[in-house]
Motif scaffolding. Structure first.
Motif, PDB file in Angstrom:
ATOM      1  N   THR A 183       0.819  -0.716  -0.271  1.00  0.00           N
ATOM      2  CA  THR A 183      -0.144   0.008  -0.268  1.00  0.00           C
ATOM      3  C   THR A 183       0.784   1.363   0.128  1.00  0.00           C
ATOM      4  OG1 THR A 183      -1.398  -1.044   1.001  1.00  0.00           O
ATOM      5  CG2 THR A 183      -1.962   1.318   1.570  1.00  0.00           C
ATOM      6  N   SER A 184       0.647   2.026  -1.094  1.00  0.00           N
ATOM      7  CA  SER A 184       1.790   3.433  -0.868  1.00  0.00           C
ATOM      8  C   SER A 184       0.560   4.850  -0.364  1.00  0.00           C
ATOM      9  CB  SER A 184       1.627   3.376  -2.277  1.00  0.00           C
ATOM     10  OG  SER A 184       2.913   3.120  -2.995  1.00  0.00           O
ATOM     11  N   TYR A 185       1.145   5.481   0.068  1.00  0.00           N
ATOM     12  CA  TYR A 185      -0.087   6.819   0.944  1.00  0.00           C
ATOM     13  C   TYR A 185      -0.090   7.905  -0.341  1.00  0.00           C
ATOM     14  CZ  TYR A 185      -0.711   3.328   4.006  1.00  0.00           C
ATOM     15  OH  TYR A 185      -1.300   2.135   4.825  1.00  0.00           O
ATOM     16  N   TRP A 186      -0.503   8.689   0.076  1.00  0.00           N
ATOM     17  CA  TRP A 186      -0.436  10.096  -1.171  1.00  0.00           C
ATOM     18  C   TRP A 186      -0.663  10.535  -0.143  1.00  0.00           C
ATOM     19  CZ3 TRP A 186      -4.164  12.820  -3.465  1.00  0.00           C
ATOM     20  CH2 TRP A 186      -5.855  12.186  -3.886  1.00  0.00           C
ATOM     21  N   THR A 187      -0.595  12.523  -0.639  1.00  0.00           N
ATOM     22  CA  THR A 187      -0.878  13.443   0.170  1.00  0.00           C
ATOM     23  C   THR A 187      -1.356  14.754  -0.096  1.00  0.00           C
ATOM     24  OG1 THR A 187       1.265  14.825  -1.015  1.00  0.00           O
ATOM     25  CG2 THR A 187       1.634  13.491   2.092  1.00  0.00           C
ATOM     26  N   ARG A 188      -1.115  14.674  -1.664  1.00  0.00           N
ATOM     27  CA  ARG A 188      -2.510  15.860  -2.807  1.00  0.00           C
ATOM     28  C   ARG A 188      -1.699  15.318  -4.577  1.00  0.00           C
ATOM     29  NH1 ARG A 188      -0.584  21.060  -1.638  1.00  0.00           N
ATOM     30  NH2 ARG A 188      -1.727  21.810  -3.873  1.00  0.00           N
ATOM     31  N   MET A 189      -1.886  16.044  -5.035  1.00  0.00           N
ATOM     32  CA  MET A 189      -2.023  16.294  -6.360  1.00  0.00           C
ATOM     33  C   MET A 189      -0.476  17.405  -6.347  1.00  0.00           C
ATOM     34  SD  MET A 189      -3.390  13.637  -8.084  1.00  0.00           S
ATOM     35  CE  MET A 189      -3.313  14.268  -9.597  1.00  0.00           C
ATOM     36  N   CYS A 190       0.578  17.161  -7.560  1.00  0.00           N
ATOM     37  CA  CYS A 190       1.873  17.652  -7.371  1.00  0.00           C
ATOM     38  C   CYS A 190       1.517  19.184  -7.678  1.00  0.00           C
ATOM     39  CB  CYS A 190       1.951  17.011  -8.357  1.00  0.00           C
ATOM     40  SG  CYS A 190       3.933  17.642  -8.470  1.00  0.00           S
ATOM     41  N   VAL A 191       2.015  20.088  -7.057  1.00  0.00           N
ATOM     42  CA  VAL A 191       2.052  21.291  -7.486  1.00  0.00           C
ATOM     43  C   VAL A 191       2.913  21.556  -8.638  1.00  0.00           C
ATOM     44  CG1 VAL A 191       1.554  22.086  -5.835  1.00  0.00           C
ATOM     45  CG2 VAL A 191       3.835  22.743  -5.926  1.00  0.00           C
ATOM     46  N   ASN A 192       3.943  20.984  -9.108  1.00  0.00           N
ATOM     47  CA  ASN A 192       4.308  21.274 -10.117  1.00  0.00           C
ATOM     48  C   ASN A 192       4.103  20.780 -11.481  1.00  0.00           C
ATOM     49  OD1 ASN A 192       7.691  21.775 -11.294  1.00  0.00           O
ATOM     50  ND2 ASN A 192       7.870  19.801 -11.653  1.00  0.00           N
ATOM     51  N   CYS A 193       3.516  19.695 -11.581  1.00  0.00           N
ATOM     52  CA  CYS A 193       3.044  19.232 -12.947  1.00  0.00           C
ATOM     53  C   CYS A 193       1.736  19.283 -13.057  1.00  0.00           C
ATOM     54  CB  CYS A 193       3.382  17.831 -12.814  1.00  0.00           C
ATOM     55  SG  CYS A 193       3.613  16.207 -12.654  1.00  0.00           S
ATOM     56  N   GLY A 194       0.915  19.537 -12.145  1.00  0.00           N
ATOM     57  CA  GLY A 194      -0.367  18.935 -11.721  1.00  0.00           C
ATOM     58  C   GLY A 194      -1.604  18.014 -11.812  1.00  0.00           C
ATOM     59  N   HIS A 195      -0.255  16.118 -12.325  1.00  0.00           N
ATOM     60  CA  HIS A 195      -1.093  15.143 -12.409  1.00  0.00           C
ATOM     61  C   HIS A 195      -0.317  14.564 -11.687  1.00  0.00           C
ATOM     62  CE1 HIS A 195      -0.922  16.738 -16.818  1.00  0.00           C
ATOM     63  NE2 HIS A 195      -0.405  16.908 -16.748  1.00  0.00           N
ATOM     64  N   GLY A 196       0.925  14.050 -11.101  1.00  0.00           N
ATOM     65  CA  GLY A 196       0.938  13.170 -10.345  1.00  0.00           C
ATOM     66  C   GLY A 196       0.495  13.602  -8.921  1.00  0.00           C
ATOM     67  N   ARG A 197       0.537  12.220  -8.040  1.00  0.00           N
ATOM     68  CA  ARG A 197      -0.328  11.866  -6.603  1.00  0.00           C
ATOM     69  C   ARG A 197       1.367  12.343  -6.058  1.00  0.00           C
ATOM     70  NH1 ARG A 197      -3.484   6.673  -7.217  1.00  0.00           N
ATOM     71  NH2 ARG A 197      -1.428   6.612  -8.616  1.00  0.00           N
ATOM     72  N   LEU A 198       1.475  13.063  -4.864  1.00  0.00           N
ATOM     73  CA  LEU A 198       2.666  13.679  -4.128  1.00  0.00           C
ATOM     74  C   LEU A 198       2.512  12.305  -2.800  1.00  0.00           C
ATOM     75  CD1 LEU A 198       2.844  16.944  -3.245  1.00  0.00           C
ATOM     76  CD2 LEU A 198       3.806  15.558  -4.918  1.00  0.00           C
ATOM     77  N   VAL A 199       3.386  10.854  -3.431  1.00  0.00           N
ATOM     78  CA  VAL A 199       3.257   9.978  -3.113  1.00  0.00           C
ATOM     79  C   VAL A 199       4.671   9.855  -1.225  1.00  0.00           C
ATOM     80  CG1 VAL A 199       3.383   6.964  -3.154  1.00  0.00           C
ATOM     81  CG2 VAL A 199       2.602   8.979  -4.846  1.00  0.00           C
ATOM     82  N   LEU A 200       4.083   9.509  -0.483  1.00  0.00           N
ATOM     83  CA  LEU A 200       4.938   9.713   0.604  1.00  0.00           C
ATOM     84  C   LEU A 200       6.182   8.315   0.296  1.00  0.00           C
ATOM     85  CD1 LEU A 200       2.903  10.041   3.339  1.00  0.00           C
ATOM     86  CD2 LEU A 200       4.270  12.168   2.074  1.00  0.00           C
ATOM     87  N   GLN A 201       7.314   8.620   0.746  1.00  0.00           N
ATOM     88  CA  GLN A 201       8.255   7.060   0.418  1.00  0.00           C
ATOM     89  C   GLN A 201       9.246   7.795   1.847  1.00  0.00           C
ATOM     90  OE1 GLN A 201       9.577   5.752  -2.806  1.00  0.00           O
ATOM     91  NE2 GLN A 201       7.162   6.539  -2.457  1.00  0.00           N
ATOM     92  N   HIS A 202       9.715   6.724   1.968  1.00  0.00           N
ATOM     93  CA  HIS A 202      11.192   6.151   3.338  1.00  0.00           C
ATOM     94  C   HIS A 202      12.204   6.467   2.212  1.00  0.00           C
ATOM     95  CE1 HIS A 202      12.560   5.499   6.864  1.00  0.00           C
ATOM     96  NE2 HIS A 202      13.442   4.489   6.356  1.00  0.00           N
ATOM     97  N   ASP A 203      13.641   7.992   3.302  1.00  0.00           N
ATOM     98  CA  ASP A 203      14.607   7.606   2.775  1.00  0.00           C
ATOM     99  C   ASP A 203      15.231   7.051   3.615  1.00  0.00           C
ATOM    100  OD1 ASP A 203      17.428   9.138   2.635  1.00  0.00           O
ATOM    101  OD2 ASP A 203      16.815  11.309   2.558  1.00  0.00           O
ATOM    102  N   VAL A 204      15.838   5.621   3.024  1.00  0.00           N
ATOM    103  CA  VAL A 204      16.843   5.449   3.331  1.00  0.00           C
ATOM    104  C   VAL A 204      17.908   5.329   4.281  1.00  0.00           C
ATOM    105  CG1 VAL A 204      15.455   2.729   2.849  1.00  0.00           C
ATOM    106  CG2 VAL A 204      17.415   3.400   1.783  1.00  0.00           C
TER     107      VAL A 204
END
Length: 85
Positions: A3-24
């Motif tokens: 399962t992936s979690y997202w916050t909003r649509m991207c303000v840069n491109c307007g197309h993609g979802r901002l998916v939450l990632q873990h920087d390992v």
């Protein structure tokens, strides 16, 4: 299935979802656009295109953030939805 979690649509491109990632590498959660590859480190800055960075230029590894990782971060109150990969 993950399962992936997202916050909003991207303000840069307007197309993609901002998916939450873990920087390992640096052990932090950040938002990553699934379309244009822009990222935001701070939840409060995700609506500002000038505060983003091109994740392809980053020198760190990442995986989809688990809900437990998100719950321990500043992003917890910004989750808008989830989807299965």
């Amino acid at each position: 299935m993950a399962t992936s979690y997202w916050t909003r649509m991207c303000v840069n491109c307007g197309h993609g979802r901002l998916v939450l990632q873990h920087d390992v590498t640096y052990r932090r959660v950040y938002a990553h656009c699934e379309d244009c590859e822009m990222g935001w480190l701070r939840a409060a800055e995700q609506a500002d295109p000038d505060k983003g960075f091109l994740t392809l230029l980053g020198d760190f590894g990442f995986v989809d953030a688990s809900f437990e990782e998100i719950a321990q971060s500043e992003w917890v109150d910004h989750v808008c939805g989830s989807f299965d990969k």
